[in-house]
Design an enzyme around this catalytic site. Structure first.
Site, short mmCIF file in Angstrom:
data_model
loop_
_atom_site.label_atom_id
_atom_site.label_comp_id
_atom_site.label_asym_id
_atom_site.label_seq_id
_atom_site.Cartn_x
_atom_site.Cartn_y
_atom_site.Cartn_z
N ASP A 156 0.84 -1.19 0.00
CA ASP A 156 0.00 0.00 0.00
C ASP A 156 0.88 1.25 0.00
OD1 ASP A 156 -2.24 1.54 0.03
OD2 ASP A 156 -2.88 1.02 2.06
N HIS A 228 -8.39 -0.41 -9.44
CA HIS A 228 -8.32 0.56 -8.34
C HIS A 228 -7.18 1.55 -8.57
CE1 HIS A 228 -8.18 2.19 -4.27
NE2 HIS A 228 -6.89 1.86 -4.22
#
Length: 342
Positions: A156, A228
């Protein structure tokens, strides 16, 4: 405090660019009503710096930091008539399937350190100072998960700006009155781990837009649904990426079946984060929403402004007592400083 007073505050950004830590606390609070509550909040704002020093001194290698954000309603109470241009409550987003809700929050304390005991102690002392002036509406304890991965197994924050790009992305530079500040949006996402685990690795990678093992970006230009990664990328009119600074952290309670990611995004331009979320929840084109939302549900959404350290100190003083005083060192740079009347 009037607009001219803000223009004379020296620029000293809070530690929004602190490095990714092993431990974090995201504390969102709602201010109490009345003058007594406001006075208590002012006292707490003026105490934050000293509390960080007092706790952080126990282990300088612990890299303890605290960023304070203030929501629009509380900002108007603390500093009537001088609100940052883009600051407003989080606007809920209703997509064809999923919704990004707007939830209460007047104060955000983003605590980071290499040791969980340090964030714990700083939070305890902050709450002691605040007392009954504000109540906790959400308290989330984050942790680093292996090599900076989320609980879904992917790295992330890969696209975070670095070096000279970081302040350009995260710190306001084109608003003289609020230069050095930042906008910040927080959202708490809960994951359907069983549903996610039922997908193949290839299906997961197509949704995220990166390979799971080695974090290589995938090209989805010809894909029927954008990933995404693509939906969360905002570009300017020349095709340049408008980055934000993410400091997301996993959180969870396995015994309660709770697994999630706490999204926190800092930006010099609030509209960039808002457009990113619009693309995720509504879709681009409309209806082709972010498939990650089928497995990750937003349960909170709040917007804050992060003032500079000097602005934060100024907010700790009642407006009637704050005056602009000349500062020889600052005057040489064309600025002044805020000081209190005795």
């Amino acid at each position: 405090m009037d607009q001219r007073a803000w223009e004379r505050v020296p620029i000293e950004a809070q530690s929004v660019d602190a490095p990714l830590s092993r431990a974090a606390v995201f504390l969102v609070m709602e201010a109490g009503a009345g003058d007594a509550a406001l006075a208590g909040i002012r006292d707490a704002l003026g105490s934050v710096g000293d509390l960080v020093k007092n706790v952080g001194f126990r282990d300088l290698g612990g890299r303890l930091s605290c960023v304070v954000g203030i929501g629009a309603p509380l900002w108007d109470r603390l500093s009537p008539g001088a609100r940052p241009a883009e600051l407003h409550p989080f606007t809920p987003i209703h997509g064809p399937v999923h919704t990004a809700p707007s939830t209460p929050g007047d104060l955000l304390f983003h605590l980071r350190a290499e040791r969980e005991d340090m964030t714990f102690e700083l939070e305890r002392q902050l709450l002691d100072v605040l007392g009954d002036s504000a109540r906790v509406v959400d308290e989330t304890v984050g942790f680093r998960y292996f090599d900076a991965r989320d609980l879904l197994g992917f790295v992330d924050g890969t696209a975070n700006p670095v070096g000279a790009e970081l302040p350009e992305a995260a710190v306001i530079g084109d608003d003289a009155a609020f230069a050095g500040g930042s906008y910040v949006v927080v959202q708490k996402y809960l994951h359907d781990m069983a549903g996610w685990a039922a997908l193949t690795t290839e299906q997961q990678e197509a949704i995220i837009g990166r390979t799971k093992l080695d974090n290589i970006e995938l090209d989805d230009d010809d894909a029927p649904r954008k990933s995404h990664k693509t939906l969360a990328t905002i570009e300017d009119e020349d095709g340049g990426e408008l980055a934000i600074l993410r400091d997301n952290m996993p959180f969870g309670r396995p015994g309660a079946g709770e697994f999630g990611t706490y999204f926190i995004g800092y930006s010099a331009r609030l509209w960039v984060i808002e457009q990113m979320l619009e693309r995720m929840f509504v879709g681009e084109p409309e209806g082709a929403y972010d498939r990650l939302l089928d497995f990750s549900t937003a349960v909170t959404g709040t917007t804050f402004f992060v003032p500079t350290s000097a602005m934060l100190d100024a907010l700790a003083e009642p407006p009637a007592k704050a005056v602009v005083a000349s500062d020889p060192a600052a005057s040489s740079l064309g600025i002044g400083s805020l000081r209190s009347r005795p």
